[in-house]
Design a protein around this motif. Structure first.
Motif, PDB file in Angstrom:
ATOM      1  N   ASP A 186      -4.134   2.273  -4.009  1.00  0.00           N
ATOM      2  CA  ASP A 186      -2.791   2.730  -3.634  1.00  0.00           C
ATOM      3  C   ASP A 186      -1.721   1.660  -3.850  1.00  0.00           C
ATOM      4  N   TRP A 236       0.210   1.157  -6.467  1.00  0.00           N
ATOM      5  CA  TRP A 236       0.885   1.519  -7.700  1.00  0.00           C
ATOM      6  C   TRP A 236       2.285   0.910  -7.827  1.00  0.00           C
ATOM      7  N   ASN A 264       0.840  -1.195   0.000  1.00  0.00           N
ATOM      8  CA  ASN A 264       0.000   0.000   0.000  1.00  0.00           C
ATOM      9  C   ASN A 264       0.872   1.241   0.000  1.00  0.00           C
ATOM     10  N   GLY A 265       0.578   2.157  -0.894  1.00  0.00           N
ATOM     11  CA  GLY A 265       1.337   3.402  -0.960  1.00  0.00           C
ATOM     12  C   GLY A 265       2.803   3.150  -1.242  1.00  0.00           C
TER      13      GLY A 265
END
Length: 223
Positions: free
Chosen positions: A83, A85, A57-58
């Motif tokens: 999130d 990515w 995440n993030g």
């Protein structure tokens, strides 16, 4: 077996080898052992297979480990969120492998490893791409697929409290995969918010007995 208490996460993750299968607790960021993951990044082990609910995440925690190129393969239930990515970019570039496992199967495959079960039949995913090439069997008129245990060389999990014997107490949803991962890995390392004296935990609240836990470290204080 004696649980070892560490003052710093870097000491707790020492010895994790290249090519290891690492079980990483957390449901999103809930229960994710960020200090241990950051220490693993500094430690330098690579070519890892990571088993977790999400694929990061993030830009922190598991996502940061992926961004460093240390992970060869991810086994998870939810590889993509708004999130995620870091994983998304790596996968699209062909730089990381992915095995998607339905969430219940993920938990049960690790539980099977901890319970010494060689394999089990489950109906989840039958007839989909997730079970292509797997052995199936008709049982009472329903089709089941054969699933094998997932065992880790190392488990990195987060808990709320530990005593000096390594008994663990979790807090609400941060518990998630921690208990099954603690039974399914050769070396179990727990990051906790507080370490209390032996006898300081109500035995009725202990979820993971210390016999499963090899190393414990108190998480860093955060502002």
């Amino acid at each position: 077996m004696t649980t070892l208490l560490y003052d710093h996460a870097d000491e707790a993750v020492a010895g994790i080898e290249d090519g290891s299968t690492v079980l990483v607790g957390g449901f999103g960021m809930a229960g994710m052992p960020v200090d241990l993951i950051d220490a693993l990044i500094r430690q330098g082990a690579g070519d890892l297979t990571v088993v977790s609910n999400n694929a990061g995440n993030g830009d922190t925690g598991l996502a940061a480990l992926l961004a460093k190129g240390r992970v060869r393969k991810v086994i998870c239930s939810f590889p993509r969120q708004a999130d995620s990515w870091v994983f998304d970019d790596l996968y699209r570039a062909g730089r990381i492998e992915l095995e998607v496992v339905p969430q219940g199967n993920l938990a049960e495959r690790m539980r099977a490893a901890g319970a010494g079960i060689g394999a089990f039949f489950c109906p989840t995913g039958v007839g989909t791409l997730l079970t292509e090439g797997k052995e199936t069997r008709e049982i009472d008129g329903r089709t089941y697929v054969l699933e094998y245990p997932i065992k880790g060389d190392v488990a990195l999990i987060g808990a709320h409290r530990a005593d000096r014997m390594g008994n663990l107490v979790y807090r609400k949803t941060a518990r998630n995969f921690g208990p099954v991962m603690a039974t399914a890995a050769t070396t179990v390392i727990a990051q906790v918010r507080e370490i209390v004296e032996t006898g300081g935990l109500d035995p009725e609240t202990v979820v993971t007995p210390g016999i499963y836990v090899d190393r414990v470290v108190k998480e860093a204080d955060r502002a």
